[in-house]
Design a protein around this motif. Structure first.
Motif, PDB file in Angstrom:
ATOM      1  N   THR A   1       7.969  -1.005   4.047  1.00 53.91           N
ATOM      2  CA  THR A   1       9.238  -0.861   4.749  1.00 53.91           C
ATOM      3  C   THR A   1       9.042  -0.072   6.039  1.00 53.91           C
ATOM      4  O   THR A   1       8.214   0.829   6.107  1.00 53.91           O
ATOM      5  N   GLN A   2       9.837  -0.429   7.011  1.00 54.60           N
ATOM      6  CA  GLN A   2       9.795   0.259   8.294  1.00 54.60           C
ATOM      7  C   GLN A   2      10.807   1.404   8.302  1.00 54.60           C
ATOM      8  O   GLN A   2      10.520   2.466   8.817  1.00 54.60           O
TER       9      GLN A   2
ATOM     10  N   ASP B   1      13.586   6.160   2.396  1.00 52.00           N
ATOM     11  CA  ASP B   1      14.437   7.059   1.619  1.00 52.00           C
ATOM     12  C   ASP B   1      15.231   6.297   0.553  1.00 52.00           C
ATOM     13  O   ASP B   1      15.375   6.751  -0.579  1.00 52.00           O
ATOM     14  N   TYR B   2      15.734   5.135   0.924  1.00 59.26           N
ATOM     15  CA  TYR B   2      16.478   4.291  -0.011  1.00 59.26           C
ATOM     16  C   TYR B   2      15.625   3.985  -1.243  1.00 59.26           C
ATOM     17  O   TYR B   2      16.055   4.133  -2.384  1.00 59.26           O
ATOM     18  N   TYR B   3      14.388   3.549  -0.991  1.00 59.41           N
ATOM     19  CA  TYR B   3      13.507   3.179  -2.103  1.00 59.41           C
ATOM     20  C   TYR B   3      13.030   4.405  -2.880  1.00 59.41           C
ATOM     21  O   TYR B   3      12.913   4.354  -4.106  1.00 59.41           O
ATOM     22  N   ALA B   4      12.766   5.497  -2.191  1.00 56.98           N
ATOM     23  CA  ALA B   4      12.299   6.727  -2.859  1.00 56.98           C
ATOM     24  C   ALA B   4      13.339   7.211  -3.880  1.00 56.98           C
ATOM     25  O   ALA B   4      12.980   7.644  -4.979  1.00 56.98           O
ATOM     26  N   LYS B   5      14.616   7.080  -3.544  1.00 56.34           N
ATOM     27  CA  LYS B   5      15.688   7.493  -4.460  1.00 56.34           C
ATOM     28  C   LYS B   5      15.730   6.612  -5.698  1.00 56.34           C
ATOM     29  O   LYS B   5      16.374   6.963  -6.684  1.00 56.34           O
ATOM     30  N   ARG B   6      15.099   5.462  -5.627  1.00 56.32           N
ATOM     31  CA  ARG B   6      15.128   4.494  -6.731  1.00 56.32           C
ATOM     32  C   ARG B   6      13.777   4.360  -7.434  1.00 56.32           C
ATOM     33  O   ARG B   6      13.496   3.345  -8.053  1.00 56.32           O
ATOM     34  N   GLY B   7      12.961   5.406  -7.299  1.00 54.82           N
ATOM     35  CA  GLY B   7      11.727   5.440  -8.076  1.00 54.82           C
ATOM     36  C   GLY B   7      10.462   4.916  -7.412  1.00 54.82           C
ATOM     37  O   GLY B   7       9.410   4.847  -8.042  1.00 54.82           O
ATOM     38  N   TRP B   8      10.552   4.537  -6.158  1.00 54.85           N
ATOM     39  CA  TRP B   8       9.368   4.053  -5.436  1.00 54.85           C
ATOM     40  C   TRP B   8       8.650   5.250  -4.806  1.00 54.85           C
ATOM     41  O   TRP B   8       9.298   6.181  -4.348  1.00 54.85           O
ATOM     42  N   GLN B   9       7.325   5.189  -4.761  1.00 57.66           N
ATOM     43  CA  GLN B   9       6.546   6.281  -4.185  1.00 57.66           C
ATOM     44  C   GLN B   9       5.672   5.766  -3.047  1.00 57.66           C
ATOM     45  O   GLN B   9       5.114   4.664  -3.124  1.00 57.66           O
ATOM     46  N   VAL B  10       5.554   6.582  -2.012  1.00 57.91           N
ATOM     47  CA  VAL B  10       4.716   6.222  -0.866  1.00 57.91           C
ATOM     48  C   VAL B  10       3.245   6.326  -1.268  1.00 57.91           C
ATOM     49  O   VAL B  10       2.807   7.349  -1.775  1.00 57.91           O
ATOM     50  N   MET B  11       2.516   5.244  -1.055  1.00 60.73           N
ATOM     51  CA  MET B  11       1.075   5.230  -1.311  1.00 60.73           C
ATOM     52  C   MET B  11       0.305   5.562  -0.039  1.00 60.73           C
ATOM     53  O   MET B  11      -0.691   6.251  -0.056  1.00 60.73           O
ATOM     54  N   GLU B  12       0.785   5.002   1.054  1.00 59.25           N
ATOM     55  CA  GLU B  12       0.141   5.256   2.346  1.00 59.25           C
ATOM     56  C   GLU B  12       1.097   4.872   3.462  1.00 59.25           C
ATOM     57  O   GLU B  12       2.087   4.181   3.234  1.00 59.25           O
ATOM     58  N   ARG B  13       0.783   5.360   4.645  1.00 53.97           N
ATOM     59  CA  ARG B  13       1.532   4.971   5.845  1.00 53.97           C
ATOM     60  C   ARG B  13       0.575   4.189   6.720  1.00 53.97           C
ATOM     61  O   ARG B  13      -0.624   4.456   6.738  1.00 53.97           O
TER      62      ARG B  13
ATOM     63  N   ALA C   1       5.789   2.318   5.725  1.00 58.44           N
ATOM     64  CA  ALA C   1       5.355   2.958   4.486  1.00 58.44           C
ATOM     65  C   ALA C   1       5.020   1.872   3.483  1.00 58.44           C
ATOM     66  O   ALA C   1       5.794   0.921   3.304  1.00 58.44           O
ATOM     67  N   LEU C   2       3.864   2.018   2.849  1.00 57.07           N
ATOM     68  CA  LEU C   2       3.489   1.151   1.727  1.00 57.07           C
ATOM     69  C   LEU C   2       3.897   1.922   0.475  1.00 57.07           C
ATOM     70  O   LEU C   2       3.504   3.076   0.300  1.00 57.07           O
ATOM     71  N   MET C   3       4.751   1.317  -0.342  1.00 53.52           N
ATOM     72  CA  MET C   3       5.299   1.990  -1.509  1.00 53.52           C
ATOM     73  C   MET C   3       5.012   1.200  -2.771  1.00 53.52           C
ATOM     74  O   MET C   3       4.794  -0.014  -2.715  1.00 53.52           O
ATOM     75  N   ALA C   4       5.030   1.896  -3.921  1.00 48.91           N
ATOM     76  CA  ALA C   4       4.803   1.232  -5.201  1.00 48.91           C
ATOM     77  C   ALA C   4       5.746   1.816  -6.242  1.00 48.91           C
ATOM     78  O   ALA C   4       6.225   2.942  -6.108  1.00 48.91           O
ATOM     79  N   ARG C   5       6.008   1.018  -7.264  1.00 53.34           N
ATOM     80  CA  ARG C   5       6.845   1.470  -8.383  1.00 53.34           C
ATOM     81  C   ARG C   5       6.249   0.917  -9.664  1.00 53.34           C
ATOM     82  O   ARG C   5       5.980  -0.272  -9.772  1.00 53.34           O
ATOM     83  N   ASP C   6       6.031   1.810 -10.620  1.00 50.45           N
ATOM     84  CA  ASP C   6       5.559   1.367 -11.929  1.00 50.45           C
ATOM     85  C   ASP C   6       6.721   0.735 -12.675  1.00 50.45           C
ATOM     86  O   ASP C   6       7.844   1.235 -12.616  1.00 50.45           O
ATOM     87  N   LEU C   7       6.428  -0.338 -13.360  1.00 55.85           N
ATOM     88  CA  LEU C   7       7.491  -1.094 -14.041  1.00 55.85           C
ATOM     89  C   LEU C   7       7.608  -0.716 -15.510  1.00 55.85           C
ATOM     90  O   LEU C   7       6.688  -0.246 -16.114  1.00 55.85           O
TER      91      LEU C   7
END
Length: 153
Positions: A121-122, A126-138, A147-153
């Motif tokens: 995401t560009q 913040d939207y995704y972070a509030k929903r359990g996604w974590q930044v892996m790298e920029r 930001a490259l983000m990931a979420r464990d399912l």
């Protein structure tokens, strides 16, 4: 609002319009791909598993969607699947629709046996972070920070 959430593959009359929304919203990613080419690729992606899209329809009106993509970041072909193409039309925003679509994509990925989902995401970190996604790298792409983000399912 008589909202229906279903796979775009069952409503292909909406495919070109949704692809156009994505082409416009994320225009920086499509500078070298004409709209007609993307529309063709996206439509094919509904049957070949490249861009499985969950859409929201209000009556006969398309109001949003999100996709489970096999590959969404050229420099990270090692990662996948991806949450991609998230878009809700302006008149349908603010009702939690994007969250419902994203949850649907996460559930589908989990049902397919994946343990983790990725996105980039560009501006919505913040939207995704509030929903359990974590930044892996920029990373820098398309002349801006992402930001490259990931979420464990």
């Amino acid at each position: 609002m008589s909202l229906q959430i279903d796979w775009l593959a069952h409503h292909m009359q909406h495919s070109d319009r949704y692809a156009k929304w994505i082409h416009q919203q994320f225009h920086y990613e499509y500078t070298h791909q004409p709209l007609a080419d993307w529309q063709r690729e996206f439509a094919q992606g509904q049957s070949n598993g490249e861009w499985s899209c969950l859409i929201a329809i209000d009556g006969e009106r398309l109001v949003g969607g999100a996709a489970l993509a096999r590959d969404d970041l050229a420099h990270r072909p090692d990662l996948g699947p991806w949450l991609a193409c998230v878009f809700v039309s302006p008149e349908a925003r603010g009702q939690g629709l994007a969250e419902r679509l994203i949850d649907g994509i996460c559930q589908e990925a989990k049902d397919c046996g994946f343990a983790r989902l990725y996105l980039h995401t560009q501006s919505k970190q913040d939207y995704y972070a509030k929903r359990g996604w974590q930044v892996m790298e920029r990373f820098r792409a398309w002349d801006s920070e992402h930001a490259l983000m990931a979420r464990d399912l």
